[in-house]
Design a protein around this motif. Structure first.
Motif, mmCIF file in Angstrom:
data_model
loop_
_atom_site.group_PDB
_atom_site.id
_atom_site.type_symbol
_atom_site.label_atom_id
_atom_site.label_comp_id
_atom_site.label_asym_id
_atom_site.label_seq_id
_atom_site.Cartn_x
_atom_site.Cartn_y
_atom_site.Cartn_z
ATOM 1 N N UNK A 84 -41.230 86.906 124.646
ATOM 2 C CA UNK A 84 -40.162 87.873 124.391
ATOM 3 C C UNK A 84 -40.247 88.281 122.926
ATOM 4 N N UNK A 85 -39.982 89.558 122.663
ATOM 5 C CA UNK A 85 -40.061 90.092 121.304
ATOM 6 C C UNK A 85 -38.844 90.986 121.083
ATOM 7 N N UNK A 86 -38.205 90.876 119.897
ATOM 8 C CA UNK A 86 -37.066 91.739 119.602
ATOM 9 C C UNK A 86 -36.908 91.872 118.085
ATOM 10 N N UNK A 87 -36.389 93.034 117.659
ATOM 11 C CA UNK A 87 -36.179 93.250 116.221
ATOM 12 C C UNK A 87 -34.833 92.703 115.769
ATOM 13 N N UNK A 88 -34.738 92.369 114.503
ATOM 14 C CA UNK A 88 -33.450 92.017 113.899
ATOM 15 C C UNK A 88 -33.567 92.239 112.403
ATOM 16 N N UNK A 89 -32.454 92.193 111.756
ATOM 17 C CA UNK A 89 -32.442 92.375 110.313
ATOM 18 C C UNK A 89 -32.129 91.040 109.681
ATOM 19 N N UNK A 90 -33.053 90.564 108.872
ATOM 20 C CA UNK A 90 -32.820 89.331 108.132
ATOM 21 C C UNK A 90 -31.964 89.625 106.921
ATOM 22 N N UNK A 91 -31.799 88.647 106.086
ATOM 23 C CA UNK A 91 -30.955 88.835 104.908
ATOM 24 C C UNK A 91 -31.554 89.838 103.926
ATOM 25 N N UNK A 92 -32.872 89.903 103.838
ATOM 26 C CA UNK A 92 -33.501 90.791 102.866
ATOM 27 C C UNK A 92 -34.473 91.786 103.488
ATOM 28 N N UNK A 93 -34.947 91.525 104.685
ATOM 29 C CA UNK A 93 -35.965 92.381 105.287
ATOM 30 C C UNK A 93 -35.781 92.468 106.785
ATOM 31 N N UNK A 94 -36.367 93.499 107.356
ATOM 32 C CA UNK A 94 -36.364 93.624 108.815
ATOM 33 C C UNK A 94 -37.410 92.663 109.355
ATOM 34 N N UNK A 95 -37.046 91.963 110.421
ATOM 35 C CA UNK A 95 -37.962 90.993 111.004
ATOM 36 C C UNK A 95 -38.107 91.241 112.493
ATOM 37 N N UNK A 96 -39.170 90.700 113.034
ATOM 38 C CA UNK A 96 -39.421 90.728 114.468
ATOM 39 C C UNK A 96 -39.379 89.282 114.938
#
Length: 139
Positions: free
Chosen positions: A75-87
């Motif tokens: 499974x793969x999904x995007x999210x926003x970390x504290x400083x950068x966009x992450x997958x």
């Protein structure tokens, strides 16, 4: 990141998400070749042993940087970390489960290079179906 007319390779850092503990930094190597245009091989370097390798559908990673995708083993999904966009990448096998946070920018750049090598929708033009069938019949 390296690429040629028919291959692309990238290495970048990611984090193994460990519940109730600090994330563990790792390195992943991504390999793509026009000879297998639907797939991306990912080698997770988890220590001094041989890397753990998984094969991902290129489309799964491409869609996963935009919206949640996949069911079952990957499974793969995007999210926003504290400083950068992450997958986020979640893997499941009979041997266990793992979740990784990968920076989106280098993954997106790598995927872009794969589509320069084999454009979307043209994958079938790079597969020798007769050779694939012959290989499976002779095995």
């Amino acid at each position: 990141m390296n690429s040629s007319g028919t291959t692309a390779t990238a290495e970048f850092g990611l984090r193994l998400v460990v519940p109730d503990r600090a994330s563990v930094p790792l390195v992943a190597r991504l390999d793509y070749t026009a000879e297998d245009p639907y797939a991306i091989k990912v080698a997770f370097h988890v220590g001094e042993d041989e890397p753990v390798e998984w094969i991902f559908a290129r489309e799964l990673l491409t869609v996963g940087i935009v919206r949640p995708v996949g069911e079952g083993d990957i499974r793969v999904w995007p999210s926003k970390g504290s400083e950068e966009r992450i997958v986020n990448i979640a893997l499941s096998s009979p041997f266990g489960q793992a979740q990784f946070d990968a920076p989106m920018a280098p993954l997106a750049e790598f995927l872009h290079r794969t589509y320069e090598i084999v454009p979307a929708g043209e994958e079938k033009d790079f597969v020798d179906l007769d050779a694939e069938i012959a290989e499976h019949l002779c095995s």
